[in-house]
Design an enzyme around this catalytic site. Sequence first.
Site, PDB file in Angstrom:
ATOM      1  N   SER A 254       0.853  -1.188   0.000  1.00  0.00           N
ATOM      2  CA  SER A 254       0.000   0.000   0.000  1.00  0.00           C
ATOM      3  C   SER A 254       0.888   1.237   0.000  1.00  0.00           C
ATOM      4  O   SER A 254       2.114   1.132   0.031  1.00  0.00           O
ATOM      5  CB  SER A 254      -0.887   0.008   1.243  1.00  0.00           C
ATOM      6  OG  SER A 254      -0.094   0.281   2.378  1.00  0.00           O
ATOM      7  N   LYS A 255       0.240   2.377  -0.009  1.00  0.00           N
ATOM      8  CA  LYS A 255       0.934   3.670  -0.009  1.00  0.00           C
ATOM      9  C   LYS A 255       2.009   3.752   1.085  1.00  0.00           C
ATOM     10  O   LYS A 255       3.025   4.411   0.925  1.00  0.00           O
ATOM     11  CB  LYS A 255      -0.080   4.800   0.210  1.00  0.00           C
ATOM     12  CG  LYS A 255      -0.615   5.355  -1.090  1.00  0.00           C
ATOM     13  CD  LYS A 255       0.179   6.593  -1.513  1.00  0.00           C
ATOM     14  CE  LYS A 255       0.011   6.919  -2.978  1.00  0.00           C
ATOM     15  NZ  LYS A 255       1.193   6.758  -3.790  1.00  0.00           N
TER      16      LYS A 255
END
Length: 489
Positions: A254-255
């Site tokens: 994820s980010k």
Amino acid sequence: MSAPVRVRFAPSPTGQPHIGNVRTALFNWLFARGRQGKFIVRIEDTDQTRLVPDAVEGILDGLRWLDIDWDEGPEVGGPYGPYFQSERLDLYQEAARGLMEGGHAYNCYCSPERLQEMRKQQMKEQKTPGYDRCCLNIPAQKLREYKDEGRVPVVRFKMPDPEEITVQDIIRGEVSWRSELLDDFVILKSDGFPTYHLANVLDDHDMEISHVLRAEEWLPSTPRHLMLYRALGLEPPLFGHLPMILGPDRSKLSKRHGATSILEYKEMGYLPKALTNFMALLGWSLDDRTEIMDRRTLVENFSLDRVVKSGAIFNREKLDWMNGVYFRNMSPEELTERILAYWEEFPASQILRPLDRGYLMRIAPLIQERLKTLRDASGLTSFFFQSELVYEPQELVQKGMDLKTTSAALEQALSTIDSSVTFDAETLEERLRALGSELDLSGRQFFGLLRVATTGSKVSPPLFQTMEVLGRDRCSHRISKAIEALAAS
Ligand code: GLU
């Protein structure tokens, strides 16, 4: 003879394409290209509340950048179009009607408030959450009331009586679910748009998709899809769920783990071929050893039986290393063109204009060894282009030397450089080495000094090659300026 291979990449345009999406696209593409199959792009834009402007363009740009071409889909069309689900609403509505007529679906008028209340109650009673079939058999009177109120229903699929639903997943093997754990899910929303489940199933069938290869997160949707296929009287395609992509901490990528959008990787200066090679190894391998593989090798060897079930770790250092390998395998011409194209597209990273292509071509081999991303190129080459360097006298003065000896050494170097008949790395090395010993300076001292004077930095590509590329005029000018800087300090 088995049916021709037709696979699809079916992104929802809800954001920029991330590594996970594109890995799915790549695996589908590799699978199709290695089997004379067709690769289809279908835009699943049925959730009107989550659409992001320009997302479709971003997705297509990402695919184009990676050279993942599609045989049918947006822009190219094809015999099974349209390829945007929002343009196929009639088909879904008609299918929903058919399912209702066949007793496989029903109208539901429950308000969002009622559904919320129901969920709360279920939680309180620790019951399996799911729709309570309140609208399965609506009394005629109630129905009239709803209609008079102008309520617009959704259509729900009626799950069959309890049973085991099993899929033979190409990658994961046999996976089963108990149907009673799944509720009567919505297939058509009150705005007339289908949900993902209905649209996905109908389109995969209508577009004659042979294999559904998609991310593992869609595995829980598969029993619903199988129920839909059965109720519609359709033969389901084969399914293969690709392993999750994990960050180095083994949680879903994820980010938090850094950039995830494929277009950010482009901007960071990764090469499409390196990134493709890297992504092909996110869950697949040729033989557990081979890392660097060109397109052809990937296409010829990609197979689903070497796709793993367990999560694939996204290792950024490995990507950097791989990108570096692709740089090192380039010719100076290609590297130069790559750098120029990058600077063209991302001008902020460029130091000075106009750029001299011939000059850059001579610089390229000097930075090739150390280059990890195209973005690094501007930092690594900037001193070649700057007209004036800025000197810190203490950087010029090497260990065991002082201002005077430093200045004197530079004066001598200057006259050696000016009097040298040829200005190639070999001659420079020979003459400057001799001068260094004459001055009783160690290589580290003398060459360290020359390095700072000619490049403005303590680290640079090999000194004599660098000087050769800089040329006599630039070297002389810079050394004179360094002497001035010492005098002024
Ligand atoms: N639209 C879904 C997505 O965004 C497609 C899932 C599937 O391939 O079935 O990933």
